[in-house]
Design an enzyme around this catalytic site. Structure first.
Site, PDB file in Angstrom:
ATOM      1  N   TYR A  75       0.647  -1.181  -0.208  1.00 39.22           N
ATOM      2  CA  TYR A  75      -0.394  -0.148  -0.050  1.00 39.22           C
ATOM      3  C   TYR A  75       0.582   1.086  -0.196  1.00 39.22           C
ATOM      4  O   TYR A  75       0.544   2.119  -0.708  1.00 39.22           O
ATOM      5  CB  TYR A  75      -0.661  -0.414   1.664  1.00 39.22           C
ATOM      6  CG  TYR A  75      -1.889   0.945   0.947  1.00 39.22           C
ATOM      7  CD1 TYR A  75      -3.451   0.920   0.260  1.00 39.22           C
ATOM      8  CD2 TYR A  75      -1.909   2.987   1.596  1.00 39.22           C
ATOM      9  CE1 TYR A  75      -4.042   1.866  -0.228  1.00 39.22           C
ATOM     10  CE2 TYR A  75      -2.468   3.893   1.351  1.00 39.22           C
ATOM     11  CZ  TYR A  75      -3.612   3.152   0.736  1.00 39.22           C
ATOM     12  OH  TYR A  75      -5.082   4.168   1.136  1.00 39.22           O
ATOM     13  N   PHE A 127      -8.232  21.741 -23.928  1.00 42.54           N
ATOM     14  CA  PHE A 127      -8.221  19.536 -24.677  1.00 42.54           C
ATOM     15  C   PHE A 127      -9.273  19.951 -23.497  1.00 42.54           C
ATOM     16  O   PHE A 127      -9.302  20.844 -21.821  1.00 42.54           O
ATOM     17  CB  PHE A 127      -6.857  19.041 -23.836  1.00 42.54           C
ATOM     18  CG  PHE A 127      -6.553  17.546 -24.512  1.00 42.54           C
ATOM     19  CD1 PHE A 127      -7.316  16.357 -25.432  1.00 42.54           C
ATOM     20  CD2 PHE A 127      -7.214  17.118 -23.264  1.00 42.54           C
ATOM     21  CE1 PHE A 127      -7.246  16.496 -25.502  1.00 42.54           C
ATOM     22  CE2 PHE A 127      -7.818  15.514 -22.913  1.00 42.54           C
ATOM     23  CZ  PHE A 127      -7.554  14.918 -24.570  1.00 42.54           C
ATOM     24  N   THR A 128     -10.031  18.778 -24.188  1.00 41.88           N
ATOM     25  CA  THR A 128     -11.277  18.818 -22.639  1.00 41.88           C
ATOM     26  C   THR A 128     -10.680  18.216 -21.865  1.00 41.88           C
ATOM     27  O   THR A 128     -11.649  19.830 -21.091  1.00 41.88           O
ATOM     28  CB  THR A 128     -11.894  17.340 -23.772  1.00 41.88           C
ATOM     29  OG1 THR A 128     -10.948  16.538 -24.286  1.00 41.88           O
ATOM     30  CG2 THR A 128     -12.055  18.153 -25.261  1.00 41.88           C
ATOM     31  N   ASP A 218       1.766  19.985 -20.234  1.00 39.31           N
ATOM     32  CA  ASP A 218       1.404  19.124 -20.373  1.00 39.31           C
ATOM     33  C   ASP A 218       1.829  18.073 -21.268  1.00 39.31           C
ATOM     34  O   ASP A 218       2.149  18.204 -22.488  1.00 39.31           O
ATOM     35  CB  ASP A 218      -0.542  19.631 -21.118  1.00 39.31           C
ATOM     36  CG  ASP A 218      -1.472  17.466 -21.147  1.00 39.31           C
ATOM     37  OD1 ASP A 218      -0.680  16.941 -21.468  1.00 39.31           O
ATOM     38  OD2 ASP A 218      -2.506  17.655 -21.988  1.00 39.31           O
ATOM     39  N   LYS A 261      -0.570   7.526 -23.159  1.00 45.65           N
ATOM     40  CA  LYS A 261      -0.123   8.663 -24.771  1.00 45.65           C
ATOM     41  C   LYS A 261       1.439   7.810 -25.235  1.00 45.65           C
ATOM     42  O   LYS A 261       1.482   6.760 -24.857  1.00 45.65           O
ATOM     43  CB  LYS A 261      -0.401  10.023 -24.928  1.00 45.65           C
ATOM     44  CG  LYS A 261      -1.453  10.224 -24.465  1.00 45.65           C
ATOM     45  CD  LYS A 261      -2.881   9.374 -25.028  1.00 45.65           C
ATOM     46  CE  LYS A 261      -3.743   9.883 -23.857  1.00 45.65           C
ATOM     47  NZ  LYS A 261      -3.982  11.468 -23.833  1.00 45.65           N
ATOM     48  N   ARG A 385     -13.604  15.603 -33.786  1.00 43.71           N
ATOM     49  CA  ARG A 385     -13.132  16.301 -32.719  1.00 43.71           C
ATOM     50  C   ARG A 385     -13.234  17.492 -33.738  1.00 43.71           C
ATOM     51  O   ARG A 385     -12.794  18.784 -33.968  1.00 43.71           O
ATOM     52  CB  ARG A 385     -11.895  16.252 -33.088  1.00 43.71           C
ATOM     53  CG  ARG A 385     -10.926  15.630 -31.710  1.00 43.71           C
ATOM     54  CD  ARG A 385     -11.546  15.859 -30.542  1.00 43.71           C
ATOM     55  NE  ARG A 385     -11.092  14.733 -29.346  1.00 43.71           N
ATOM     56  CZ  ARG A 385     -11.395  14.613 -28.140  1.00 43.71           C
ATOM     57  NH1 ARG A 385     -12.567  15.233 -28.252  1.00 43.71           N
ATOM     58  NH2 ARG A 385     -10.903  14.531 -27.130  1.00 43.71           N
ATOM     59  N   PHE A 452     -19.217  14.547 -25.639  1.00 42.52           N
ATOM     60  CA  PHE A 452     -18.753  13.795 -26.857  1.00 42.52           C
ATOM     61  C   PHE A 452     -18.731  12.338 -27.052  1.00 42.52           C
ATOM     62  O   PHE A 452     -19.280  11.469 -27.567  1.00 42.52           O
ATOM     63  CB  PHE A 452     -17.274  14.424 -28.078  1.00 42.52           C
ATOM     64  CG  PHE A 452     -16.106  14.371 -26.724  1.00 42.52           C
ATOM     65  CD1 PHE A 452     -15.967  15.838 -25.848  1.00 42.52           C
ATOM     66  CD2 PHE A 452     -15.524  13.062 -26.761  1.00 42.52           C
ATOM     67  CE1 PHE A 452     -14.861  15.538 -24.825  1.00 42.52           C
ATOM     68  CE2 PHE A 452     -14.490  13.514 -26.118  1.00 42.52           C
ATOM     69  CZ  PHE A 452     -14.465  14.223 -25.285  1.00 42.52           C
TER      70      PHE A 452
HETATM   71  C1  LIG Z   1      -5.584  12.150 -23.068  1.00 41.29           C
HETATM   72  C2  LIG Z   1      -4.933  13.472 -22.466  1.00 41.29           C
HETATM   73  C3  LIG Z   1      -4.887  14.110 -21.734  1.00 41.29           C
HETATM   74  C4  LIG Z   1      -6.196  13.422 -20.533  1.00 41.29           C
HETATM   75  O1  LIG Z   1      -5.226  12.177 -19.799  1.00 41.29           O
HETATM   76  P1  LIG Z   1      -6.064  10.723 -18.711  1.00 41.29           P
HETATM   77  O2  LIG Z   1      -5.213   9.476 -19.064  1.00 41.29           O
HETATM   78  O3  LIG Z   1      -7.106  10.235 -20.755  1.00 41.29           O
HETATM   79  O4  LIG Z   1      -6.723  11.515 -18.590  1.00 41.29           O
HETATM   80  C5  LIG Z   1      -4.604  15.595 -21.239  1.00 41.29           C
HETATM   81  N1  LIG Z   1      -4.138  16.186 -22.545  1.00 41.29           N
HETATM   82  C6  LIG Z   1      -3.661  15.280 -23.246  1.00 41.29           C
HETATM   83  C7  LIG Z   1      -2.662  16.229 -24.309  1.00 41.29           C
HETATM   84  C8  LIG Z   1      -4.167  13.908 -23.684  1.00 41.29           C
HETATM   85  O5  LIG Z   1      -3.999  14.008 -25.019  1.00 41.29           O
END
Ligand SMILES: *Cc1c(COP(=O)(O)O)cnc(C)c1O
Length: 460
Positions: A75, A127-128, A218, A261, A385, A452
């Site tokens: 943990y 970004f969303t 980011d 990613k 998008r 979306f």
């Molecule tokens: C995917 C993504 C996020 C969010 O990450 P999650 O792992 O899906 O929560 C943030 N910023 C960018 C540019 C992304 O492509």
């Protein structure tokens, strides 16, 4: 010598395969109707080639699977936390690591720690998930990306750049004290996977330093961005992706990361910061939302796989094949005269749905309609998008009608072959030939947040 050798062939061979199945057109017509013409609501088993997203869809290497076996599921103070911390320090250079279950977990913590009600958070295109966390924390997102980013056919080599004049104007208008940080995205997703130049990152950092505004990266696709800098920016051609990535991070004060990613894992993320006080604050919030600060919602084994994934993500050959495959697909589609976002970005090929379907109004959701038709045609799953993703303006309640109305064909890392890319391009080209037959969509159900993902539509 070597002039013929331009292949981007993958630096790996395939050790295990996952069967996928073809479906009939009739089956797909039924599936998409049941899914409310939203590709997010399709069952994965009804999809032939899945280009919905590059998020969490990568194939892990044998070394990553081996790393999974080293999971220390304690943990507190798991060995894997320390090994991930070491890797993040080595490759990204930040002092403190706070793991989270995925990128948005880190965005939530960062936004809650830094944003006060009435603040303004500038960023190079929204970004969303990033923007919604900024808004929930009481901030207002301000787009400071260069104008070229909103023009899908403009071939600027660094279309993700921040417009420093827009930044200065904002500082003048609202004052630096109401700007808690700048949110700098690398390989800007919503602009089509467009990179930021090192010069621009450096200039932004110096401008922000002058006003005491932190720069938060980011870093989701920062390693891919580093590859573009190597290719396109003078002085970086002989540097490695690894060196360039470290330099990018050196001009920022911390980052949020979606490990799904660049980092080549199926789940995970982190927040990394240099500031000791901010780290304490974030550690104190992470226990509320994610888990103890040495796991933050991740299993030990997943942290170990991510550490290994980060090492692999900065290999020049890996990025050359990754980006080479995206370009291969994009070039085929472009050569057939289909309108796409240029230059071709890092993680996806973006079809310009406004130009593809000029007979549809943006409130008939051309990109959503096109993604649905692509699935019906060939079982290829893409994502909208555009107007659906952009949502409604909280002040006017109207659809935001963004300049970019795109269908994203997103390539999972290390998953599909060149033959799959051929199937995809043939289908896109065929649809383009019959584009006049494609009809628009209207909402059947419209969710309040990030609509979306779960919206349902009917054909007009
Ligand atoms: C995917 C993504 C996020 C969010 O990450 P999650 O792992 O899906 O929560 C943030 N910023 C960018 C540019 C992304 O492509």
């Amino acid at each position: 010598m070597g002039s013929r050798k331009t292949s981007w062939a993958e630096p790996f061979k395939i050790k295990m395969v996952e069967p996928i199945k073809m479906t009939t057109r009739e089956q797909r017509e039924r599936c998409i109707k049941e899914a409310g013409y939203n590709t997010f609501l399709l069952k994965s088993e009804d999809v032939y080639i899945d280009l919905l997203t590059d998020s969490g869809t990568a194939a892990m290497s044998d070394r990553q699977w081996a790393a999974m076996m080293l999971g220390d599921e304690a943990y507190a103070g798991s060995r894997n936390f320390y090994s991930l911390e070491e890797v993040v320090r080595e490759y990204y250079g930040y002092k403190h690591l706070i793991p989270t279950h995925q990128g948005r977990g880190a965005e939530n913590i960062l936004s809650q720690c830094m944003i006060k009600k009435g603040d303004f958070v500038p960023g190079n295109m929204y970004f969303t998930t990033t923007r919604i966390h900024q808004e929930i924390a009481g901030g207002e997102f301000i787009d400071v990306i260069i104008d070229e980013a909103h023009d899908p056919s403009h071939e600027h080599p660094f279309k993700g750049n921040v417009d420093l004049q827009k930044m200065e104007d904002l500082i003048k208008k609202v004052g630096a004290s109401r700007i808690p940080y700048v949110s700098l995205e690398t390989n800007v997703n919503m602009a089509g996977g467009q990179p930021v130049s090192m010069q621009n990152i450096k200039d932004l950092y110096h401008l922000c330093k002058k006003h005491n505004i932190p720069v938060m990266l980011d870093a989701t696709r920062a390693a891919e961005n580093a590859f573009f800098i190597k290719e396109r920016e003078k002085g970086y051609e002989n540097k490695s992706v690894k060196e360039i990535l470290r330099e990018i991070c050196s001009y920022t004060d911390g980052c949020t990361m979606s490990g799904k990613k660049d980092c080549l894992v199926n789940i995970g993320g982190f927040l990394a910061v240099n500031d000791d006080q901010l780290c304490l604050k974030a550690q104190n919030l992470v226990v509320v939302y994610e888990g103890l600060h040495t796991y933050g919602g991740m299993a030990g084994r997943d942290m170990e796989a991510m550490a290994q994934g980060i090492r692999e993500s900065v290999e020049d050959d890996h990025q050359a094949a990754r980006i080479g495959q995206v370009r291969y697909l994009g070039q085929k589609i472009k050569d057939a005269g289909v309108p796409i976002v240029l230059p071709i970005g890092s993680h996806a090929v973006f079809l310009d749905a406004k130009k593809f379907l000029p007979h549809l109004d943006q409130d008939e959701f051309p990109a959503q309609a096109l993604a649905a038709e692509l699935y019906v045609d060939s079982g290829v799953r893409a994502m909208e998008r555009g107007n659906v993703s952009a949502g409604r303006d909280p002040k006017t309640g109207k659809n935001r009608r963004p300049k970019l109305e795109l269908v994203r064909l997103t390539l999972p890392r290390r998953v599909y072959t060149q033959a799959h890319m051929d199937v995809v391009s043939e289908s896109v080209i065929e649809l383009y030939e019959h584009r006049k037959d494609i009809r628009g969509l209207a909402f059947d159900y419209e969710p309040e947040n990030l609509r979306f993902f779960q919206a349902r539509f009917k054909k007009k």
